[in-house]
Design a protein around this motif. Sequence first.
Motif, PDB file in Angstrom:
ATOM      1  N   VAL A 539       8.380   5.982   9.456  1.00 41.22           N
ATOM      2  CA  VAL A 539       8.857   5.408   8.202  1.00 41.22           C
ATOM      3  C   VAL A 539       8.370   3.976   8.111  1.00 41.22           C
ATOM      4  N   ASP A 540       8.012   3.519   6.918  1.00 40.50           N
ATOM      5  CA  ASP A 540       7.553   2.147   6.727  1.00 40.50           C
ATOM      6  C   ASP A 540       8.552   1.389   5.860  1.00 40.50           C
ATOM      7  N   ALA A 541       8.331   0.101   5.704  1.00 39.00           N
ATOM      8  CA  ALA A 541       9.289  -0.753   5.002  1.00 39.00           C
ATOM      9  C   ALA A 541       9.567  -0.302   3.569  1.00 39.00           C
ATOM     10  N   PRO A 542       8.543   0.044   2.768  1.00 39.68           N
ATOM     11  CA  PRO A 542       8.847   0.475   1.391  1.00 39.68           C
ATOM     12  C   PRO A 542       9.789   1.672   1.324  1.00 39.68           C
ATOM     13  N   ARG A 543       9.680   2.579   2.314  1.00 38.95           N
ATOM     14  CA  ARG A 543      10.518   3.767   2.294  1.00 38.95           C
ATOM     15  C   ARG A 543      11.936   3.495   2.792  1.00 38.95           C
ATOM     16  N   SER A 544      12.180   2.306   3.339  1.00 38.93           N
ATOM     17  CA  SER A 544      13.542   1.977   3.747  1.00 38.93           C
ATOM     18  C   SER A 544      14.458   1.911   2.516  1.00 38.93           C
ATOM     19  N   LYS A 545      13.887   1.607   1.344  1.00 35.96           N
ATOM     20  CA  LYS A 545      14.663   1.590   0.108  1.00 35.96           C
ATOM     21  C   LYS A 545      15.266   2.977  -0.170  1.00 35.96           C
ATOM     22  N   TYR A 546      14.486   4.006   0.168  1.00 31.80           N
ATOM     23  CA  TYR A 546      14.952   5.369  -0.023  1.00 31.80           C
ATOM     24  C   TYR A 546      16.174   5.626   0.850  1.00 31.80           C
ATOM     25  N   TRP A 547      16.106   5.107   2.104  1.00 33.18           N
ATOM     26  CA  TRP A 547      17.216   5.294   3.041  1.00 33.18           C
ATOM     27  C   TRP A 547      18.436   4.487   2.624  1.00 33.18           C
ATOM     28  N   GLU A 548      18.233   3.373   1.941  1.00 34.38           N
ATOM     29  CA  GLU A 548      19.365   2.609   1.416  1.00 34.38           C
ATOM     30  C   GLU A 548      20.103   3.423   0.358  1.00 34.38           C
ATOM     31  N   LYS A 572      28.274  10.387   9.570  1.00 36.95           N
ATOM     32  CA  LYS A 572      27.062  10.565  10.375  1.00 36.95           C
ATOM     33  C   LYS A 572      25.821  10.204   9.558  1.00 36.95           C
ATOM     34  N   GLY A 573      25.847  10.578   8.277  1.00 37.67           N
ATOM     35  CA  GLY A 573      24.718  10.251   7.408  1.00 37.67           C
ATOM     36  C   GLY A 573      24.544   8.755   7.255  1.00 37.67           C
ATOM     37  N   VAL A 574      25.659   8.032   7.133  1.00 36.04           N
ATOM     38  CA  VAL A 574      25.591   6.575   7.031  1.00 36.04           C
ATOM     39  C   VAL A 574      24.973   5.976   8.292  1.00 36.04           C
ATOM     40  N   LYS A 575      25.377   6.474   9.454  1.00 38.64           N
ATOM     41  CA  LYS A 575      24.844   5.960  10.722  1.00 38.64           C
ATOM     42  C   LYS A 575      23.337   6.203  10.825  1.00 38.64           C
ATOM     43  N   ARG A 576      22.896   7.410  10.422  1.00 38.29           N
ATOM     44  CA  ARG A 576      21.457   7.707  10.475  1.00 38.29           C
ATOM     45  C   ARG A 576      20.687   6.765   9.558  1.00 38.29           C
ATOM     46  N   ALA A 577      21.203   6.589   8.355  1.00 40.62           N
ATOM     47  CA  ALA A 577      20.517   5.718   7.397  1.00 40.62           C
ATOM     48  C   ALA A 577      20.507   4.270   7.872  1.00 40.62           C
ATOM     49  N   GLU A 578      21.632   3.795   8.419  1.00 37.86           N
ATOM     50  CA  GLU A 578      21.704   2.422   8.904  1.00 37.86           C
ATOM     51  C   GLU A 578      20.729   2.188  10.053  1.00 37.86           C
ATOM     52  N   ARG A 579      20.556   3.197  10.878  1.00 36.35           N
ATOM     53  CA  ARG A 579      19.606   3.057  12.002  1.00 36.35           C
ATOM     54  C   ARG A 579      18.180   2.877  11.487  1.00 36.35           C
ATOM     55  N   ILE A 580      17.801   3.668  10.475  1.00 35.55           N
ATOM     56  CA  ILE A 580      16.461   3.548   9.892  1.00 35.55           C
ATOM     57  C   ILE A 580      16.301   2.200   9.205  1.00 35.55           C
ATOM     58  N   ILE A 581      17.304   1.810   8.407  1.00 37.66           N
ATOM     59  CA  ILE A 581      17.240   0.536   7.676  1.00 37.66           C
ATOM     60  C   ILE A 581      17.157  -0.635   8.647  1.00 37.66           C
ATOM     61  N   GLY A 582      17.909  -0.529   9.776  1.00 37.22           N
ATOM     62  CA  GLY A 582      17.935  -1.604  10.758  1.00 37.22           C
ATOM     63  C   GLY A 582      16.595  -1.872  11.415  1.00 37.22           C
ATOM     64  N   MET A 583      15.716  -0.889  11.403  1.00 37.08           N
ATOM     65  CA  MET A 583      14.384  -1.090  12.003  1.00 37.08           C
ATOM     66  C   MET A 583      13.586  -2.157  11.265  1.00 37.08           C
ATOM     67  N   PHE A 584      13.922  -2.408  10.006  1.00 38.93           N
ATOM     68  CA  PHE A 584      13.106  -3.310   9.181  1.00 38.93           C
ATOM     69  C   PHE A 584      13.835  -4.610   8.838  1.00 38.93           C
ATOM     70  N   LYS A 585      14.992  -4.811   9.416  1.00 41.27           N
ATOM     71  CA  LYS A 585      15.739  -6.032   9.092  1.00 41.27           C
ATOM     72  C   LYS A 585      14.951  -7.268   9.466  1.00 41.27           C
ATOM     73  N   GLU A 586      14.226  -7.212  10.598  1.00 46.51           N
ATOM     74  CA  GLU A 586      13.504  -8.394  11.048  1.00 46.51           C
ATOM     75  C   GLU A 586      12.241  -8.658  10.250  1.00 46.51           C
ATOM     76  N   VAL A 587      11.765  -7.651   9.488  1.00 45.65           N
ATOM     77  CA  VAL A 587      10.520  -7.868   8.746  1.00 45.65           C
ATOM     78  C   VAL A 587      10.786  -8.158   7.276  1.00 45.65           C
ATOM     79  N   LYS A 588      12.049  -8.155   6.854  1.00 45.33           N
ATOM     80  CA  LYS A 588      12.365  -8.406   5.449  1.00 45.33           C
ATOM     81  C   LYS A 588      12.422  -9.890   5.191  1.00 45.33           C
TER      82      LYS A 588
END
Length: 588
Positions: A539-548, A572-588
Amino acid sequence: MQTLKPNKHHEQLTPEVKIVTPEFWWLKNKSDADNWFFQPDDHSALSAFTVRWTPNNVGAEELELGRWTQWKEYAQSLVVAIMESDLTNVTKTVTLASYAREVRAICMWFCFTHRMQHISDVTREHIELYEEHIKASEHTSNNAISKLNTLNMMWKLKDYIGSGLNFLPYHNGQLGPKAKRLGTPGKRTKTIPPNEFFSLLDKVLIEVEGADKWLRKLECYVALKATYGFNCSWHYKKMFGESSEVLFQRIRVIYASAIVIILSLTAMRKHEATVLKYSDAIKALVEPTLGGTEHKTSHTATGKTTTRPLPKEGIKALKVIIELTKHQRDKATDPERLLLRLPFQHCVSGDTTASEYVNSRVLYHMFDTLTKEASLNYSLRPHMLRRAFAMIWTWRFEIGDLEHLARFLYHNNHLFTEIYVDDPDVYDFLPEEMQRYTAKVFEQAFLGDNDIKGGVGKLISRYKRLLRQKVSVIEPETVGVFVAKMIDRFNYRVIPNADGYCFMSNGRGSRAKCSTDGFNPDYSNRNEEHCSGCPNFGVDAPRSKYWEKRRDAHEAVQFSSSDMLMVEASKKGVKRAERIIGMFKEVK
């Protein structure tokens, strides 16, 4: 003489009943025993709603014409039954008119070719002879199935009419295979490969962007025509130093280009485009969504309302269409129709009245002009653009977004959408395009243009290290060679989806969380839980919006549902999404 009245009850009607002036909502008042004029809709050609019952047998003997009178009365009673009985699901007049023509053709064949007196005299041997006629006439399989289905109705509706076939010609499961054996395959709509499609879009976008100059010239021509009448062409040439034919040609190309843009960017059907409303187009200039009406799958006479997003290129095309048609709008019988004829050269003959609107014939003629102008090696047709849209979308998002594509195309379910995907023409270009796309994703990742995280992140990092060991300076040319060899050796393919990428190769299928056989991925088993934890998922940064958006949807269920199972699943769905979103927190 008796006139059949509308009803939904089984009545015993005999072929001797004379239908003089049919009184049904679906027939116009001017209809008589020899000419039926069905009530037209607002999106089909008027010719589709006229059925003439008089045979074209010039010089036919009086005995034959007398025999046809009985057949005609039976045929008309059958058409009434097709619409009025509870045994069919025909609701649209254009469909009924099509059945009427099939009924007429079959009855004429029995009457004149085999000189039969009555429908009840028809035997299975006669049906077999008619099948030979279908085969010899080289009808398409689709046409053949319509004819065979009509024969079945001659038995199915016999109690309603009081007469008909004494046997069912085709039982369940027989009709389709029989039609395929009798008919010839229809011509498949050409699939425009991605490169050709984008090239066509480039050309039509350029035409629309440069339309202003020609719109001003058209304005002058219309003014000259109002002042000088037939002599306007001479004055136009004196003013601009070019023939008015040059103007006409350019305007046709621009008009066709604008329509191509609308069809390409909305995946709109031809009939939906031809009945677009002027008021909806004006609204779309403010709110970038274009409303319309879709009839093919609506199962109603009025159709169903559609709303399609329209990008800025589509807005520009709409403005051009509005400007081109403004000269005819005040004169039009229905000024709400968006696609009106151009204000010149309405050529008609005899007592024929020129169509005020862009019907299929006019649209095809404009597309032929564009085809020649763009030097295409095929005849462009509206449905090609709808197919091209579907193919490009599927190429981009593969299996993952078939449901979204079905909703966007206003198909009743994804099975209709899969027709667009399951096309032999696609396989002529899809592997090559998929390989190019895969190379592009890897190159962007290795050059640092796209930071891909998730389960496949380790694979990307490993290849980056290997690349650095081989070269001191990472340059696009070097990366291109490296990626090409990697794809060739391992048969990598990157399948993009709305929520991320699936990286697949000859050896990674067994690692797929969606796999159901332990060897290969099963994309029908693809879901949020499987993908988010899959080693092949990236997953890349633009697609993190989808996970939000997914996280927000899960939270909405979590805080609103009283079902504990739903609440736990959403947590559980919230946790999965937060994990994906968290991968890009440092690059935002």
